[in-house]
Design a protein around this motif. Sequence first.
Motif, PDB file in Angstrom:
ATOM      1  N   TRP B  80      31.074  18.723 -11.049  1.00  0.00           N
ATOM      2  CA  TRP B  80      30.342  17.477 -11.298  1.00  0.00           C
ATOM      3  C   TRP B  80      31.250  16.271 -11.098  1.00  0.00           C
ATOM      4  CZ3 TRP B  80      25.455  16.976 -10.810  1.00  0.00           C
ATOM      5  CH2 TRP B  80      24.561  17.971 -11.229  1.00  0.00           C
ATOM      6  N   PHE B  83      31.388  15.571  -7.517  1.00  0.00           N
ATOM      7  CA  PHE B  83      30.126  14.930  -7.119  1.00  0.00           C
ATOM      8  C   PHE B  83      30.128  13.441  -7.443  1.00  0.00           C
ATOM      9  CE2 PHE B  83      25.878  13.560  -8.686  1.00  0.00           C
ATOM     10  CZ  PHE B  83      25.232  13.490  -7.461  1.00  0.00           C
ATOM     11  N   LYS B  87      30.354  11.564  -3.992  1.00  0.00           N
ATOM     12  CA  LYS B  87      29.004  11.200  -3.555  1.00  0.00           C
ATOM     13  C   LYS B  87      28.503   9.920  -4.206  1.00  0.00           C
ATOM     14  CE  LYS B  87      28.590  15.023  -1.125  1.00  0.00           C
ATOM     15  NZ  LYS B  87      28.497  14.989   0.361  1.00  0.00           N
ATOM     16  N   LEU B  88      28.759   9.758  -5.492  1.00  0.00           N
ATOM     17  CA  LEU B  88      28.206   8.579  -6.178  1.00  0.00           C
ATOM     18  C   LEU B  88      29.202   7.423  -6.276  1.00  0.00           C
ATOM     19  CD1 LEU B  88      25.841   9.843  -8.995  1.00  0.00           C
ATOM     20  CD2 LEU B  88      25.460   9.594  -6.543  1.00  0.00           C
ATOM     21  N   PHE B  90      31.948   6.965  -8.016  1.00  0.00           N
ATOM     22  CA  PHE B  90      32.588   6.632  -9.289  1.00  0.00           C
ATOM     23  C   PHE B  90      34.095   6.571  -9.064  1.00  0.00           C
ATOM     24  CE2 PHE B  90      28.640   7.660 -11.272  1.00  0.00           C
ATOM     25  CZ  PHE B  90      28.704   7.307 -12.612  1.00  0.00           C
ATOM     26  N   GLU B  94      36.440   7.201 -14.444  1.00  0.00           N
ATOM     27  CA  GLU B  94      35.136   6.963 -15.087  1.00  0.00           C
ATOM     28  C   GLU B  94      34.310   8.229 -15.258  1.00  0.00           C
ATOM     29  OE1 GLU B  94      33.787   2.667 -13.285  1.00  0.00           O
ATOM     30  OE2 GLU B  94      33.565   4.436 -12.012  1.00  0.00           O
ATOM     31  N   VAL B  98      30.835  11.504 -18.437  1.00  0.00           N
ATOM     32  CA  VAL B  98      29.577  11.984 -17.863  1.00  0.00           C
ATOM     33  C   VAL B  98      29.655  13.480 -17.560  1.00  0.00           C
ATOM     34  CG1 VAL B  98      27.870  11.660 -16.050  1.00  0.00           C
ATOM     35  CG2 VAL B  98      29.167   9.708 -16.872  1.00  0.00           C
ATOM     36  N   GLN B 101      28.941  15.788 -20.326  1.00  0.00           N
ATOM     37  CA  GLN B 101      27.526  16.098 -20.557  1.00  0.00           C
ATOM     38  C   GLN B 101      26.981  17.046 -19.496  1.00  0.00           C
ATOM     39  OE1 GLN B 101      24.959  12.567 -21.559  1.00  0.00           O
ATOM     40  NE2 GLN B 101      26.840  11.408 -21.200  1.00  0.00           N
ATOM     41  N   LEU B 102      27.262  16.732 -18.242  1.00  0.00           N
ATOM     42  CA  LEU B 102      26.673  17.509 -17.134  1.00  0.00           C
ATOM     43  C   LEU B 102      27.106  18.972 -17.147  1.00  0.00           C
ATOM     44  CD1 LEU B 102      27.036  14.802 -14.346  1.00  0.00           C
ATOM     45  CD2 LEU B 102      24.870  15.835 -15.053  1.00  0.00           C
ATOM     46  N   ILE B 105      24.511  21.643 -18.398  1.00  0.00           N
ATOM     47  CA  ILE B 105      23.217  21.910 -17.777  1.00  0.00           C
ATOM     48  C   ILE B 105      23.150  23.385 -17.381  1.00  0.00           C
ATOM     49  CG2 ILE B 105      21.682  21.368 -15.840  1.00  0.00           C
ATOM     50  CD1 ILE B 105      21.977  19.026 -17.701  1.00  0.00           C
ATOM     51  N   LYS B 106      22.076  24.048 -17.784  1.00  0.00           N
ATOM     52  CA  LYS B 106      21.925  25.481 -17.540  1.00  0.00           C
ATOM     53  C   LYS B 106      21.130  25.762 -16.270  1.00  0.00           C
ATOM     54  CE  LYS B 106      23.546  26.478 -21.747  1.00  0.00           C
ATOM     55  NZ  LYS B 106      24.198  25.408 -22.512  1.00  0.00           N
ATOM     56  N   SER B 107      21.822  26.171 -15.223  1.00  0.00           N
ATOM     57  CA  SER B 107      21.154  26.616 -14.001  1.00  0.00           C
ATOM     58  C   SER B 107      22.188  27.146 -13.010  1.00  0.00           C
ATOM     59  CB  SER B 107      20.350  25.488 -13.366  1.00  0.00           C
ATOM     60  OG  SER B 107      19.930  25.872 -12.067  1.00  0.00           O
ATOM     61  N   LYS B 109      21.610  28.407 -10.160  1.00  0.00           N
ATOM     62  CA  LYS B 109      21.256  27.944  -8.826  1.00  0.00           C
ATOM     63  C   LYS B 109      21.776  26.529  -8.579  1.00  0.00           C
ATOM     64  CE  LYS B 109      17.372  28.637  -5.829  1.00  0.00           C
ATOM     65  NZ  LYS B 109      16.085  29.379  -5.848  1.00  0.00           N
ATOM     66  N   LEU B 110      21.629  25.681  -9.594  1.00  0.00           N
ATOM     67  CA  LEU B 110      22.082  24.299  -9.459  1.00  0.00           C
ATOM     68  C   LEU B 110      23.559  24.235  -9.113  1.00  0.00           C
ATOM     69  CD1 LEU B 110      21.821  21.227  -9.790  1.00  0.00           C
ATOM     70  CD2 LEU B 110      22.119  21.534 -12.243  1.00  0.00           C
ATOM     71  N   LEU B 114      25.223  22.940  -5.715  1.00  0.00           N
ATOM     72  CA  LEU B 114      26.106  21.777  -5.799  1.00  0.00           C
ATOM     73  C   LEU B 114      27.443  22.097  -5.123  1.00  0.00           C
ATOM     74  CD1 LEU B 114      26.478  18.907  -7.020  1.00  0.00           C
ATOM     75  CD2 LEU B 114      27.445  20.006  -9.043  1.00  0.00           C
TER      76      LEU B 114
END
Lengths: 220, 220
Positions: B80, B83, B87-88, B90, B94, B98, B101-102, B105-107, B109-110, B114
């Motif tokens: 993350w 990412f 990509k964003l 940041f 910084e 974030v 928190q990220l 996330i439970k997945s 596949k995600l 990613l």
Amino acid sequence: MTLSEEDYIKAIYHLGNGKEDPISTNAIAEQMETKPSSVTDMIKKLSEKNMVNYKKYRGVSLTEKGQLTALSIVRKHRLWEVFLVDKLDFAWDEVHEVAEQLEHIKSEKLIDKLDTYLGNPRVDPHGDPIPSKDGEFKKSVKKLISELPIGSKGVCVGVNDSSVAFLKFLDKNQIALGDTLKILEREDFDGSVSIKINDREMRISDQIASNLFLEILEKS
Amino acid sequence: MTLSEEDYIKAIYHLGNGKEDPISTNAIAEQMETKPSSVTDMIKKLSEKNMVNYKKYRGVSLTEKGQLTALSIVRKHRLWEVFLVDKLDFAWDEVHEVAEQLEHIKSEKLIDKLDTYLGNPRVDPHGDPIPSKDGEFKKSVKKLISELPIGSKGVCVGVNDSSVAFLKFLDKNQIALGDTLKILEREDFDGSVSIKINDREMRISDQIASNLFLEILEKS
DNA sequence: AAAATAATTTAGACAAAACTAAATATTTGT
DNA sequence: ACAAATATTTAGTTTTGTCTAAATTATTTT
Ligand SMILES: [Mn+2]
Ligand SMILES: [Mn+2]
Ligand SMILES: [Mn+2]
Ligand SMILES: [Mn+2]
């Protein structure tokens, strides 16, 4: 706002569906897959925080503040859905569960940058509008196929039911958002509808017709 | 695994720092910014779930299962971070909050998608290695500037301290990962070091030298 | 306008994750 | 080896979000 409070706010928002009428405790309980007594507890808390208007036994409605909170969560949910489909190549029927989690990530900056990165999309993969940062979004003029007269021609712009089953059905039958569709005939007997889509004629059941939105190009 | 359990597992992993020694209750409490009694409670739960080995008053260590869980969370955290920076857009100082928190996330596949989307990066924006799906990662041979002899030449590959203050300092002084750096001289008095970086000579304090990792190109 | 039914709220309990204060075990210093 | 200091655990609360069972209010039927 806790994760749970946010999910309740969002549920109330969706049940409200633009209208003003108060939402019943039981309706919220069903939507949230929880018990009415748990809903009452949460409603009291949200009322304390001025997120909802609440009169015992008379249901709840979102306050201005609650409305804005709901829109902010919906915005996040839908932007993440766009990310998952456009960037990570998820299918449109696979994104809901993950977005349900991602919508609770706390960071203004994150969602602003995500929005920019995605090119400020105005709709999510299911055709639902994405509210702007300050909670505004265009109320589209889409109509369900089941509510349109014979001869209507339009573009598929959204789904009413975004369950995996329905979305997979549309994929299998090669119906996608953006396709042009004309209503040819409707059977009074069962409400089924003959349509022309992408130069292909087919018949869809009333259940399909009442879950697919068109944006009208020509009236009959 | 709850969010809180995951954060404890990760804290124990980081405190372990590759070694086998058991981690003390107080050390975990400090890392997690919580009280020792809360740590004891959580340790018992993690022990029940076979995530840690626990002997009363003797500290804890991760089991095989706990180790794999920790690596999976670290993997998510660092992917993350990539990412957010790549990509964003940041800044590298910084992203931590974030990603904190990220990472929850439970997945499956995600995170797989990613990883692919980011081009299977092997290190995060701070130079820390990203474990593979099955929990393996290359133990790099980087060394702190403060531990290297005069004349050493290498590439900046990571930071020991990834606090906002330190990262901002590096930005301000135009020191970035990937830069080539040579150690010219070291003062015995205060441990400060003269370096050549990007054809520019400068002096850095011992505090900086002991928080910046080099991968050696030439030994002196 | 009762009576029956349905919806909603209250009361009391529980699990998760935290805390404070007190008890107990371990380590350190002499 | 023993006292003092430090570390850790236990006991008892608190908050959040859930539940069941019982009580209460609203709505519908007769
Ligand atoms: Mn959610
Ligand atoms: Mn959607
Ligand atoms: Mn975390
Ligand atoms: Mn990092």
